[in-house]
Scaffold this active site. Sequence first.
Site, PDB file in Angstrom:
ATOM      1  N   GLU A 219       0.852  -1.193   0.000  1.00 35.15           N
ATOM      2  CA  GLU A 219       0.000   0.000   0.000  1.00 35.15           C
ATOM      3  C   GLU A 219       0.888   1.244   0.000  1.00 35.15           C
ATOM      4  O   GLU A 219       1.877   1.287   0.734  1.00 35.15           O
ATOM      5  CB  GLU A 219      -0.896   0.032   1.235  1.00 35.15           C
ATOM      6  CG  GLU A 219      -1.894  -1.114   1.312  1.00 35.15           C
ATOM      7  CD  GLU A 219      -2.780  -1.024   2.555  1.00 35.15           C
ATOM      8  OE1 GLU A 219      -3.963  -0.701   2.412  1.00 35.15           O
ATOM      9  OE2 GLU A 219      -2.264  -1.253   3.655  1.00 35.15           O
ATOM     10  N   HIS A 243      -6.369 -10.498   7.292  1.00 33.25           N
ATOM     11  CA  HIS A 243      -6.781 -10.593   5.884  1.00 33.25           C
ATOM     12  C   HIS A 243      -5.968 -11.612   5.079  1.00 33.25           C
ATOM     13  O   HIS A 243      -6.514 -12.419   4.334  1.00 33.25           O
ATOM     14  CB  HIS A 243      -6.623  -9.234   5.209  1.00 33.25           C
ATOM     15  CG  HIS A 243      -7.411  -8.140   5.852  1.00 33.25           C
ATOM     16  ND1 HIS A 243      -8.688  -8.315   6.330  1.00 33.25           N
ATOM     17  CD2 HIS A 243      -7.106  -6.840   6.090  1.00 33.25           C
ATOM     18  CE1 HIS A 243      -9.130  -7.168   6.824  1.00 33.25           C
ATOM     19  NE2 HIS A 243      -8.194  -6.258   6.702  1.00 33.25           N
ATOM     20  N   LYS A 329       2.909  -0.423   4.527  1.00 32.06           N
ATOM     21  CA  LYS A 329       2.457   0.947   4.254  1.00 32.06           C
ATOM     22  C   LYS A 329       3.596   1.710   3.588  1.00 32.06           C
ATOM     23  O   LYS A 329       4.776   1.358   3.743  1.00 32.06           O
ATOM     24  CB  LYS A 329       2.072   1.649   5.558  1.00 32.06           C
ATOM     25  CG  LYS A 329       0.997   0.938   6.370  1.00 32.06           C
ATOM     26  CD  LYS A 329      -0.341   0.899   5.681  1.00 32.06           C
ATOM     27  CE  LYS A 329      -1.424   0.346   6.585  1.00 32.06           C
ATOM     28  NZ  LYS A 329      -2.497  -0.346   5.890  1.00 32.06           N
TER      29      LYS A 329
HETATM   30  N1  LIG Z   1      -9.610   1.851   9.204  1.00 37.02           N
HETATM   31  C1  LIG Z   1      -9.620   0.797   8.391  1.00 37.02           C
HETATM   32  O1  LIG Z   1      -9.301   0.855   7.198  1.00 37.02           O
HETATM   33  C2  LIG Z   1     -10.032  -0.520   8.916  1.00 37.02           C
HETATM   34  C3  LIG Z   1     -10.194  -0.727  10.284  1.00 37.02           C
HETATM   35  N2  LIG Z   1     -10.590  -1.961  10.724  1.00 37.02           N
HETATM   36  C4  LIG Z   1     -10.815  -2.213  12.155  1.00 37.02           C
HETATM   37  O2  LIG Z   1     -11.820  -1.310  12.640  1.00 37.02           O
HETATM   38  C5  LIG Z   1     -11.591  -0.996  14.000  1.00 37.02           C
HETATM   39  C6  LIG Z   1     -11.553   0.516  14.174  1.00 37.02           C
HETATM   40  O3  LIG Z   1     -10.492   1.023  13.385  1.00 37.02           O
HETATM   41  P1  LIG Z   1     -10.387   2.559  12.981  1.00 37.02           P
HETATM   42  O4  LIG Z   1     -11.720   3.134  12.712  1.00 37.02           O
HETATM   43  O5  LIG Z   1      -9.344   2.629  11.934  1.00 37.02           O
HETATM   44  O6  LIG Z   1      -9.794   3.171  14.314  1.00 37.02           O
HETATM   45  P2  LIG Z   1      -9.956   4.623  14.930  1.00 37.02           P
HETATM   46  O7  LIG Z   1      -8.747   4.905  15.721  1.00 37.02           O
HETATM   47  O8  LIG Z   1     -10.338   5.597  13.894  1.00 37.02           O
HETATM   48  O9  LIG Z   1     -11.103   4.359  16.039  1.00 37.02           O
HETATM   49  C7  LIG Z   1     -12.460   4.179  15.833  1.00 37.02           C
HETATM   50  C8  LIG Z   1     -13.268   4.814  16.952  1.00 37.02           C
HETATM   51  O10 LIG Z   1     -13.331   3.958  18.083  1.00 37.02           O
HETATM   52  C9  LIG Z   1     -13.595   4.739  19.232  1.00 37.02           C
HETATM   53  N3  LIG Z   1     -12.717   4.262  20.305  1.00 37.02           N
HETATM   54  C10 LIG Z   1     -11.389   4.298  20.351  1.00 37.02           C
HETATM   55  N4  LIG Z   1     -10.939   3.742  21.503  1.00 37.02           N
HETATM   56  C11 LIG Z   1     -12.033   3.342  22.169  1.00 37.02           C
HETATM   57  C12 LIG Z   1     -12.240   2.725  23.429  1.00 37.02           C
HETATM   58  N5  LIG Z   1     -11.215   2.376  24.190  1.00 37.02           N
HETATM   59  N6  LIG Z   1     -13.501   2.466  23.808  1.00 37.02           N
HETATM   60  C13 LIG Z   1     -14.538   2.796  23.021  1.00 37.02           C
HETATM   61  N7  LIG Z   1     -14.407   3.396  21.836  1.00 37.02           N
HETATM   62  C14 LIG Z   1     -13.171   3.664  21.418  1.00 37.02           C
HETATM   63  C15 LIG Z   1     -13.282   6.185  18.884  1.00 37.02           C
HETATM   64  O11 LIG Z   1     -14.497   6.909  18.859  1.00 37.02           O
HETATM   65  P3  LIG Z   1     -14.890   7.948  20.025  1.00 37.02           P
HETATM   66  O12 LIG Z   1     -13.636   8.688  20.350  1.00 37.02           O
HETATM   67  O13 LIG Z   1     -15.964   8.755  19.387  1.00 37.02           O
HETATM   68  O14 LIG Z   1     -15.380   7.111  21.154  1.00 37.02           O
HETATM   69  C16 LIG Z   1     -12.706   6.093  17.480  1.00 37.02           C
HETATM   70  O15 LIG Z   1     -13.135   7.141  16.648  1.00 37.02           O
HETATM   71  C17 LIG Z   1     -10.287  -1.693  14.374  1.00 37.02           C
HETATM   72  O16 LIG Z   1     -10.599  -2.898  15.031  1.00 37.02           O
HETATM   73  C18 LIG Z   1      -9.621  -1.950  13.014  1.00 37.02           C
HETATM   74  O17 LIG Z   1      -8.766  -3.065  13.037  1.00 37.02           O
HETATM   75  C19 LIG Z   1     -10.857  -2.973   9.851  1.00 37.02           C
HETATM   76  C20 LIG Z   1     -10.741  -2.821   8.501  1.00 37.02           C
HETATM   77  C21 LIG Z   1     -10.298  -1.563   7.919  1.00 37.02           C
HETATM   78  O1  LIG Z   2      -8.290  -3.713   7.401  1.00 38.41           O
HETATM   79  C1  LIG Z   2      -7.570  -2.946   6.795  1.00 38.41           C
HETATM   80  O2  LIG Z   2      -7.641  -2.917   5.459  1.00 38.41           O
HETATM   81  C2  LIG Z   2      -7.149  -1.803   4.717  1.00 38.41           C
HETATM   82  C3  LIG Z   2      -7.024  -2.238   3.250  1.00 38.41           C
HETATM   83  O3  LIG Z   2      -8.227  -2.681   2.775  1.00 38.41           O
HETATM   84  P1  LIG Z   2      -9.099  -1.989   1.630  1.00 38.41           P
HETATM   85  O4  LIG Z   2      -9.559  -3.137   0.848  1.00 38.41           O
HETATM   86  O5  LIG Z   2     -10.200  -1.307   2.314  1.00 38.41           O
HETATM   87  O6  LIG Z   2      -8.206  -1.057   0.868  1.00 38.41           O
HETATM   88  C4  LIG Z   2      -5.829  -1.348   5.253  1.00 38.41           C
HETATM   89  O7  LIG Z   2      -5.384  -0.191   4.596  1.00 38.41           O
HETATM   90  C5  LIG Z   2      -5.966  -1.061   6.739  1.00 38.41           C
HETATM   91  O8  LIG Z   2      -4.703  -0.738   7.295  1.00 38.41           O
HETATM   92  C6  LIG Z   2      -6.499  -2.267   7.490  1.00 38.41           C
HETATM   93  O9  LIG Z   2      -6.850  -1.892   8.821  1.00 38.41           O
END
Ligand SMILES: NC(=O)C1=CN([C@@H]2O[C@H](COP(=O)(O)OP(=O)(O)OC[C@H]3O[C@@H](n4cnc5c(N)ncnc54)[C@H](OP(=O)(O)O)[C@@H]3O)[C@@H](O)[C@H]2O)C=CC1
Ligand SMILES: O=C1O[C@H](COP(=O)(O)O)[C@@H](O)[C@H](O)[C@H]1O
Length: 479
Positions: A219, A243, A329
């Site tokens: 990526e 994945h 990354k």
């Molecule tokens: N981003 C991506 O591309 C992908 C992410 N994921 C998975 O999705 C999940 C979230 O990832 P992502 O959105 O990137 O992460 P973020 O850091 O953006 O967190 C998501 C939200 O979770 C809330 N949060 C954080 N810590 C806590 C806590 N301790 N308790 C409750 N709520 C909490 C926060 O919202 P607030 O502050 O409003 O409470 C935050 O905005 C992870 O498990 C990740 O592995 C999976 C596939 C793709």
């Molecule tokens: O789960 C995740 O996936 C994205 C890549 O997946 P995409 O198909 O949505 O591009 C990855 O960039 C990220 O780090 C990971 O949390």
Amino acid sequence: MTDTPPTVFVLFGASGDLAARLVLPAFYRLAQERLLPPRWVLVGSGRRRLSDDEFREHVHGVLDQFGPKPAEGPWEEFAPRLRFAGDGFSVDDPGQLLDRVGEAEDEIGDGDRTAVQRVHYLGVPPTAFEPITNALGAHGLAERSRVVYEKPFGTSLAAFRTLDVAVHRVFDESVIYRIDHFLGKEATQQLRALRFANGLFGSAWDRNHVAAVQIDVPETLDVADRASFYDGTGAVLDMLVTHLFQVAAEIAMEPPRSLGADDIAQARADAVKAFRRLAPDEVVRGQFAGYRDIDGIADDSDTETFVAAKMFVDSERWRDVPFLMRTGKMMAESHQKVTLVMRDPDDGPYRAAGGSGGGADIPVRGNVVCFDLAGDGALAISMNIEVPGSQSELTTQWTQITLHDVDGGDPLPPYVRLIHDILLGDRALFTRPDGLEEVWHAAGAALDRSGALYPYQPGTWGPAEALRLAEPVGWALGG
Ligand SMILES: NC(=O)C1=CN([C@@H]2O[C@H](COP(=O)(O)OP(=O)(O)OC[C@H]3O[C@@H](n4cnc5c(N)ncnc54)[C@H](OP(=O)(O)O)[C@@H]3O)[C@@H](O)[C@H]2O)C=CC1
Ligand SMILES: O=C1O[C@H](COP(=O)(O)O)[C@@H](O)[C@H](O)[C@H]1O
């Protein structure tokens, strides 16, 4: 979706990156396609307070950025169904969530709250899975519910087991959906179709015909906007043992008895059981130069932003065939490619690499089957053919099918597909605890951060050590 009961979706982590880029756009696409239940409400949950209008503005903004654009769908109808519950959600304090869910159920349940189903989507960091699950149980929100966990489900074997027990204290396995969105990609479905619906490929799907399998997800993406999440996670948990392992299981599986959810999930879980534990010399971890300068990253962070691994599958079908996996990354290019590098013929008139046949050289990695998991997906095959008009000189030519162009097809982004499956109650594309437990065994040395962490320059293919790992076949992509 006229026969789906009224549904309240609770989206934990509604303000996060995942919600913005993937989950909220998927909801809007489902609304566009008229695939949501006739009566529904989505309650975003977070630790900050937001008014409903502020949340709607946020959703409008993310749709503008990541699509589908609000104006391309039923925004006027969609927006009023979005609500927000702030002040967090814990066993001790449900914040605003209980009240907001209750109001929504009264509104869409037609006087009968018990007719409303709940879907709790935990789009939060893995450390928050257990406390939120416990709170759902403690506040009576587990009843009438399906629950969705993002990946990674656990961060080690011990953490996985603890989480698994905690989750099963509150929810029955039949209502648990552990998402791994690579399983929902259109091209991942084609792995099964190509193999099981085509004798030519089905009969070649083994060690006698395949020299190496490569699952390569470089990526160009940075991690600056999710630094704290990423630094606590790293490439091994974020991508490799989630994945990439699940895709490896799709390739390695024995034919399932049917395409039913249980048979497919069983075949995938059995495949993971056959993964051999990764040894230290089969894993290369890297970190891009400049990573530690990012805001929110510790100066001495040893989190890997790159990992490559060479895994073997201990089954008769795959004995001695390397499954090469790589992701990182800030790399040179972005791809999501699965490649089966086919073996050169052992004998015959052409000369395979290192062989002694008398004819023209067979091009290196000339015959491959490749699945492109990115976007709508594609599959491509390269073959060695004679250059027309030449005297037996060989060249490699590609033929490609883009799934978008398949007659009658309507490729769905993975989150759209998976959320739709959750509404239908179809668990075929979700992971099971037996398969996941084995993941942590197989991850072996990849999880152990004691090994070397090689630096690499942004915009490259990662550390040179990863190139060596792929010898003698070599990576199909890049350097
Ligand atoms: N981003 C991506 O591309 C992908 C992410 N994921 C998975 O999705 C999940 C979230 O990832 P992502 O959105 O990137 O992460 P973020 O850091 O953006 O967190 C998501 C939200 O979770 C809330 N949060 C954080 N810590 C806590 C806590 N301790 N308790 C409750 N709520 C909490 C926060 O919202 P607030 O502050 O409003 O409470 C935050 O905005 C992870 O498990 C990740 O592995 C999976 C596939 C793709
Ligand atoms: O789960 C995740 O996936 C994205 C890549 O997946 P995409 O198909 O949505 O591009 C990855 O960039 C990220 O780090 C990971 O949390």
